[in-house]
Design a protein around this motif. Structure first.
Motif, short mmCIF file in Angstrom:
data_model
loop_
_atom_site.label_atom_id
_atom_site.label_comp_id
_atom_site.label_asym_id
_atom_site.label_seq_id
_atom_site.Cartn_x
_atom_site.Cartn_y
_atom_site.Cartn_z
N ALA A 26 25.55 11.44 -13.17
CA ALA A 26 25.27 10.07 -12.73
C ALA A 26 25.21 9.23 -13.99
CB ALA A 26 23.97 10.01 -11.95
N VAL A 27 26.25 8.42 -14.22
CA VAL A 27 26.31 7.63 -15.46
C VAL A 27 25.41 6.40 -15.32
CG1 VAL A 27 27.81 6.36 -17.01
CG2 VAL A 27 28.62 8.47 -15.97
N SER A 28 25.59 5.69 -14.25
CA SER A 28 24.76 4.52 -13.99
C SER A 28 24.92 4.16 -12.52
CB SER A 28 25.17 3.35 -14.87
OG SER A 28 26.48 2.95 -14.52
N GLY A 29 24.12 3.19 -12.05
CA GLY A 29 24.25 2.75 -10.68
C GLY A 29 23.63 3.75 -9.72
N ALA A 30 24.07 3.68 -8.48
CA ALA A 30 23.49 4.54 -7.44
C ALA A 30 24.47 5.62 -7.05
CB ALA A 30 23.12 3.70 -6.23
N VAL A 31 23.99 6.84 -7.07
CA VAL A 31 24.80 7.98 -6.63
C VAL A 31 24.25 8.45 -5.30
CG1 VAL A 31 25.48 10.34 -7.14
CG2 VAL A 31 25.29 8.67 -8.99
N GLY A 32 25.12 8.50 -4.30
CA GLY A 32 24.70 8.98 -2.98
C GLY A 32 24.79 10.48 -2.93
N LEU A 33 23.73 11.12 -2.46
CA LEU A 33 23.74 12.57 -2.27
C LEU A 33 23.78 12.82 -0.77
CD1 LEU A 33 23.46 15.17 -3.97
CD2 LEU A 33 21.00 15.03 -3.65
N LEU A 34 24.97 13.12 -0.30
CA LEU A 34 25.19 13.27 1.13
C LEU A 34 25.25 14.73 1.53
CD1 LEU A 34 28.00 10.80 2.24
CD2 LEU A 34 25.71 10.98 3.17
N GLY A 35 24.88 14.99 2.76
CA GLY A 35 25.04 16.36 3.24
C GLY A 35 24.33 16.53 4.56
N PRO A 36 24.74 17.49 5.35
CA PRO A 36 24.04 17.73 6.61
C PRO A 36 22.67 18.36 6.33
CG PRO A 36 25.70 19.42 6.26
CD PRO A 36 25.83 18.46 5.13
N ASN A 37 21.86 18.51 7.38
CA ASN A 37 20.55 19.15 7.20
C ASN A 37 20.74 20.58 6.70
OD1 ASN A 37 19.25 16.88 8.19
ND2 ASN A 37 19.37 17.58 10.30
N GLY A 38 19.99 20.93 5.69
CA GLY A 38 20.08 22.28 5.14
C GLY A 38 21.13 22.44 4.07
N ASP A 178 19.00 -4.08 -5.57
CA ASP A 178 18.38 -4.87 -6.64
C ASP A 178 17.98 -3.99 -7.81
OD1 ASP A 178 15.57 -6.39 -7.70
OD2 ASP A 178 17.36 -7.63 -7.38
N LEU A 179 17.50 -2.80 -7.50
CA LEU A 179 17.11 -1.88 -8.57
C LEU A 179 18.33 -1.50 -9.42
CD1 LEU A 179 14.58 0.46 -6.73
CD2 LEU A 179 14.07 -1.10 -8.59
N VAL A 180 19.45 -1.32 -8.78
CA VAL A 180 20.68 -0.99 -9.51
C VAL A 180 21.03 -2.16 -10.43
CG1 VAL A 180 23.15 -0.56 -9.26
CG2 VAL A 180 21.54 0.60 -7.77
N LYS A 181 20.88 -3.38 -9.90
CA LYS A 181 21.17 -4.58 -10.73
C LYS A 181 20.21 -4.64 -11.92
CE LYS A 181 22.65 -7.62 -7.06
NZ LYS A 181 22.07 -8.55 -6.11
N GLN A 182 18.98 -4.12 -11.74
CA GLN A 182 17.99 -4.12 -12.83
C GLN A 182 18.28 -3.03 -13.85
OE1 GLN A 182 15.67 -6.37 -13.10
NE2 GLN A 182 16.04 -7.32 -11.11
N GLY A 183 19.32 -2.25 -13.62
CA GLY A 183 19.70 -1.24 -14.59
C GLY A 183 19.18 0.15 -14.27
N LYS A 184 18.56 0.33 -13.11
CA LYS A 184 18.07 1.66 -12.75
C LYS A 184 19.23 2.51 -12.25
CE LYS A 184 13.84 0.29 -13.23
NZ LYS A 184 13.42 0.47 -14.62
N THR A 185 19.08 3.80 -12.45
CA THR A 185 20.01 4.74 -11.84
C THR A 185 19.30 5.39 -10.67
OG1 THR A 185 21.03 5.18 -13.99
CG2 THR A 185 21.44 6.79 -12.24
N LEU A 186 19.97 5.40 -9.53
CA LEU A 186 19.36 5.97 -8.33
C LEU A 186 20.14 7.20 -7.89
CD1 LEU A 186 18.81 2.80 -6.06
CD2 LEU A 186 17.44 3.60 -7.96
N LEU A 187 19.41 8.21 -7.48
CA LEU A 187 20.02 9.34 -6.77
C LEU A 187 19.51 9.24 -5.35
CD1 LEU A 187 21.82 11.85 -7.00
CD2 LEU A 187 19.78 13.20 -7.44
N PHE A 188 20.40 8.85 -4.45
CA PHE A 188 20.02 8.42 -3.10
C PHE A 188 20.41 9.52 -2.12
CE2 PHE A 188 19.19 4.44 -0.71
CZ PHE A 188 19.50 4.86 0.56
N SER A 189 19.46 10.32 -1.75
CA SER A 189 19.75 11.45 -0.87
C SER A 189 19.56 11.05 0.58
CB SER A 189 18.81 12.61 -1.21
OG SER A 189 18.86 13.59 -0.19
N THR A 190 20.57 11.25 1.40
CA THR A 190 20.48 10.84 2.79
C THR A 190 21.55 11.55 3.59
OG1 THR A 190 20.50 8.95 4.29
CG2 THR A 190 21.99 8.86 2.40
N HIS A 191 21.40 11.52 4.91
CA HIS A 191 22.50 11.97 5.76
C HIS A 191 23.09 10.77 6.52
CE1 HIS A 191 18.86 12.31 8.25
NE2 HIS A 191 19.63 11.86 9.20
#
Lengths: 305, 266, 290
Positions: A26-38, A178-191
């Motif tokens: 994850a270099v910068s910005g928001a990275v989505g961590l996708l996947g089914p349950n389990g 907004d957090l991404v715009k503030q320069g944060k890197t996010l690892l966003f885990s969701t389905h």
């Protein structure tokens, strides 16, 4: 320099291998961590926080190796847990301030930061109420405030919109953007694919503990193949047969249009070239973006096979 | 009436079945069988000719007073009584139970009856086994002679379980920290005040239970003094009133309870 | 209107050293009890016997020592010394208070964090399991110290103050250091045991019940075993009896239960070892988070 670099991380719960060699950056910005349950999304996040031990592999945060720095590294990381994660009996500001102090802020600074972050996430009015009296949406925001109180560079969010109503969800996603715009890197885990599309610039698809796909969001949705929707004035069967003879996929698409999938190397020129040899004409011609959902399902299907 | 009587029966069976299959149930079983272990040890030592400090019947008397009355019965009643409704609240199943078309006090009483059935049965088996093991030397005739006293002990034990069970169930419903208050009452107030002279000891359950127990199973002197303070009929009356009052109050509280209140208890 | 009234603000201030991160956790765990009236009442009840029997003795001796009518009575009063302190420190009332405080403060130490899933929030910070356990243990330890060592200090202060006998401080120095040793070995081990038990469950209620069961099971079981065998090993079942013996040994007085000093020392070492073992197994591979 990558904010987060994961190299061949493996995690096992006894005989069960939950993560089987996960690598991504994850270099910068928001990275989505996708996947089914389990799939191993929560396990990966917990491994990054040393909440589950790694069987092998390593990761770096801001270029610093996890094994060398140990717990000090977690001053740079914020965590929004999936479920609960709020101390009963404490007000919102007291809980966030406590976590700020645990992350090294002096007491006064921790209280000030708690007020700031709670205002930021929209809990300014409710910050003196006990956390367990909050609604689900408010609790998610409280957890986000707690994750931000020590101003981390990297924020790990595990299903941050879980249980939220549509308005709350939109507001949470707005905060993430907004957090991404503030320069944060996010690892966003969701389905929830729509959340990833709304926030992330890069997506990692996990399936059964392995990375099924990893690329920029645009790259993933565009893909190697090109998808077109065509309004054909002429014999549909003839057109479809000609496309298939040329080695292209063709069939019914949305809105009564025909869908043609051209492989890499072929483009509109070749399509119009083929059409000119048939009895009929192309009246409408639209490039179709592959939805993330299609990519997701395709990636899972590949991994299953 | 027929509809919720079936529900009550189902709750009774479910509660009793759950107790016998749970970790807590196995702990209760272990504690109930501990006196057997002690008595078997005693018999082994006697058989091997090792000089021992006391005989079987004396040991049985000490077990009844010190172990059953002083520890097992109040602890098990506390253990299961405060958890009767609290376990459902913690597990998130209380809204389902109370949302059924069954009066809440019936839900409570059915669960209480299920709990008590297991405790009474377990205690009876434990005490019967202890009585037999402690009177092996006396033989069948000796056991027959002592059967009356054993039945009085068992009656006292059962009444103790019922009244303590009702008390701790009430504490479980009434207080935010039922374990703390139950412990204070069951192990503090009961043990301290039951031994004081004067009327105050009548506000304990232990004193009335001791009154019902046969004198010769107790150490001489002290309990004779206490046992002389009231009649067995009075003791029974006190216990009946306490038990009924605790159960009635519990039913009132069960009807008024909010699930959220219980979930906050640590 | 934006959902946030002000934009995100970065933090550029100081951060405390890693080694001090346990302090807020300790404070948050321990401080609430000082605001509970019932807890403060318990503290008063813990001090009461020391003031009545201990300081009262000293007061009686100094105030009534000259009166001929009271002289016979005063002669009967026991001296304030190691033996007297051992009796007060390890009697049934003190043990009962020790159990109440352990259950009230200790049962939720780790269990509550497991139940609320805040344990992973804490350990996900730069806190670490050792600091976390130290903070939680220190919260309970502070109160056990308050209920064991502080009353003895109060007694000594009153005694020396009322009698003017400063020689007491070095003639009976063991009263203070012996009590401190007992507090560290006995209640100190208890703190680790409570932490270990609390790490095994998500329910503070179950942990509390287990504590009560373990503490109170031992007494009748050991007493009966001892009655059968007359062997000091019978007391091994009873934590409270062993605590009592430890207190006597630390103060240099022969315990009533005839438990040898080596037996006492090994008992608490074994209990400490077992408790530390449980904590290691639970935290080293983060099993406690599952």
């Amino acid at each position: 320099m990558a904010v987060l670099s994961v190299r061949d991380v493996k995690v096992s719960y006894g005989a069960n291998e939950a993560l089987k060699g996960v690598s991504f950056e994850a270099v910068s910005g928001a990275v989505g961590l996708l996947g089914p349950n389990g799939a191993g999304k929560s396990t990966l996040i917990k491994a990054l926080l040393n909440l589950v031990p790694l069987s092998s592999g390593a990761f770096t945060v801001l270029g610093q190796e996890s094994a060398r720095l140990g717990s000090g590294l977690r001053d740079q990381v914020g965590y929004v847990p999936e479920s609960q994660g709020i101390r009963a009996g404490l007000s919102g500001v007291a809980w966030v301030a406590l976590l700020g102090e645990v992350s090294g802020l002096p007491r006064r600074a921790a209280v000030e930061r708690a007020h700031e972050t709670l205002q930021y996430v929209g809990l300014g009015e409710a910050r003196y109420r006990e956390g367990q009296t909050y609604s689900t949406g408010m609790q998610q925001r409280l957890k986000l405030a707690a994750a931000l109180v020590h101003d981390p560079a990297l924020v790990l969010l595990d299903e941050p919109t879980a249980g939220m109503d549509p308005t709350g969800r939109d507001e949470m996603l707005e905060l993430c953007r907004d957090l991404v715009k503030q320069g944060k890197t996010l690892l966003f885990s969701t389905h929830i694919l729509k959340d990833v599309e709304a926030v992330c610039s890069r997506v990692v698809i996990l399936h059964k503990g392995k990375v099924a796909a990893c690329a920029g969001l645009e790259e993933v949705t565009r893909g190697e193949a090109q998808h077109f929707l065509v309004q054909w004035e002429g014999k549909r069967d003839e057109f479809v047969a000609a496309c298939q003879q040329a080695g292209w996929k063709a069939g019914d698409g949305q809105n009564n249009l025909l869908k043609v999938v051209l492989p890499q190397g072929a483009g509109p020129r070749e399509l119009f070239g083929l059409a000119s040899g048939l009895q009929g004409s192309i009246h409408r011609f639209v490039r179709e973006e592959t939805s993330l959902e299609e990519v997701f399902l395709e990636a899972l299907a590949k991994e299953t096979v | 009436m027929a509809a919720w009587s079936e529900a009550a029966k189902a709750l009774f069976s479910h509660t009793a079945g759950q107790m016998t299959r749970s970790v807590k149930g196995f702990v209760f079983l272990g504690l109930a069988l501990f006196p057997w272990g002690l008595l078997l040890l005693l018999q082994l030592l006697i058989w091997r000719g090792v000089p021992v400090g006391l005989g079987g019947s004396t040991l049985y008397g000490n077990l009844v007073v010190a172990y059953y009355m002083g520890f097992l019965i109040p602890l098990c009643a506390l253990f299961f009584g405060v958890a009767l409704i609290a376990d459902e609240a913690e597990g998130g199943t209380l809204p389902y139970l109370f949302g059924r078309p069954v009066p809440r006090h019936v839900v409570f009483l059915a669960k209480f009856a299920g709990m008590e059935s297991v405790l009474l049965a377990g205690t009876a088996v434990s005490m019967a086994g202890a009585f037999v093991l402690s009177n092996l030397e006396a033989g069948a005739l000796g056991m027959a002679k002592g059967a009356g006293d054993f039945l009085m002990d068992l009656t006292a034990a059962w009444l103790g379980l019922l009244v303590y069970g009702a008390l701790f169930s009430l504490i479980g419903l009434a207080f935010r920290r039922p374990l703390f208050w139950g412990f204070l009452v069951g192990f503090g107030w009961e043990n301290l005040v039951a031994w004081l002279p004067g009327f105050l000891k009548r506000i304990t359950i232990l004193f009335h239970l001791h009154t019902l127990m046969p004198e010769h199973t107790e150490p001489k002197g002290l309990l004779n003094l206490l046992a002389a303070s009231e009649s067995k009929a009075a003791a029974l009356a006190f216990l009946a009133v306490y038990g009924a009052a605790f159960l009635a109050l519990s039913c009132v509280l069960a009807r008024r309870i909010e699930a959220a209140h219980l979930e906050r208890e640590g | 209107m934006p959902i946030f009234d002000q934009g995100y603000q970065a933090y550029g201030g100081e951060r405390r050293a890693l080694g001090r991160r346990w302090i807020p956790v300790w404070r948050e765990e321990a401080a609430p009890y000082l605001h509970k009236r019932a807890f403060l009442l318990l503290l008063v009840l813990a001090l009461l016997p020391w003031l009545v029997f201990g300081a009262g003795l000293s007061f009686a001796k100094t105030q009534f020592g000259d009166s001929s009518a009271m002289q016979e009575f005063v002669k009967q009063l026991p001296p304030v010394d190691e033996s007297w302190v051992a009796k007060l420190l390890t009697n049934g009332w003190d043990n009962f208070l020790l159990v109440i405080v352990s259950v009230w403060v200790g049962s939720g130490l780790v269990a509550r964090d497991r139940k609320e899933r805040t344990l992973e929030v804490f350990l996900g910070r730069a806190l670490g399991p050792m600091q976390y356990l130290w903070a939680k243990g220190a919260a309970l330890g502070a109160y056990l110290l308050l209920f064991t060592f502080v009353p003895v200090v109060v007694l000594v202060v009153f005694h020396v103050g009322l009698t003017g006998d400063t020689a007491f401080l070095w003639q009976h120095a063991r009263v203070l250091w012996g009590t401190l040793l007992y507090t560290l070995l006995g209640p100190g081990t208890l703190v680790v045991t409570v932490l270990a038990l609390s790490s095994l469950s998500r329910s503070p209620r179950i942990v509390g019940l287990a504590l009560i069961g373990i503490m109170f099971f031992g007494l009748p079981a050991s007493a009966i075993l001892w009655a059968i065998t007359r062997s000091p090993m019978a007391w091994t079942f009873s934590v409270l009896a062993e605590l009592r013996a430890l207190g006597y040994h630390c103060l240099g007085v022969a315990p009533e239960m005839e438990i040898p000093v080596l037996h006492s020392a090994l008992y608490f070492l074994a209990l400490l070892g077992a408790s530390l073992g449980i904590l290691y197994l639970r935290f080293s591979r983060r099993e406690v988070l599952r």
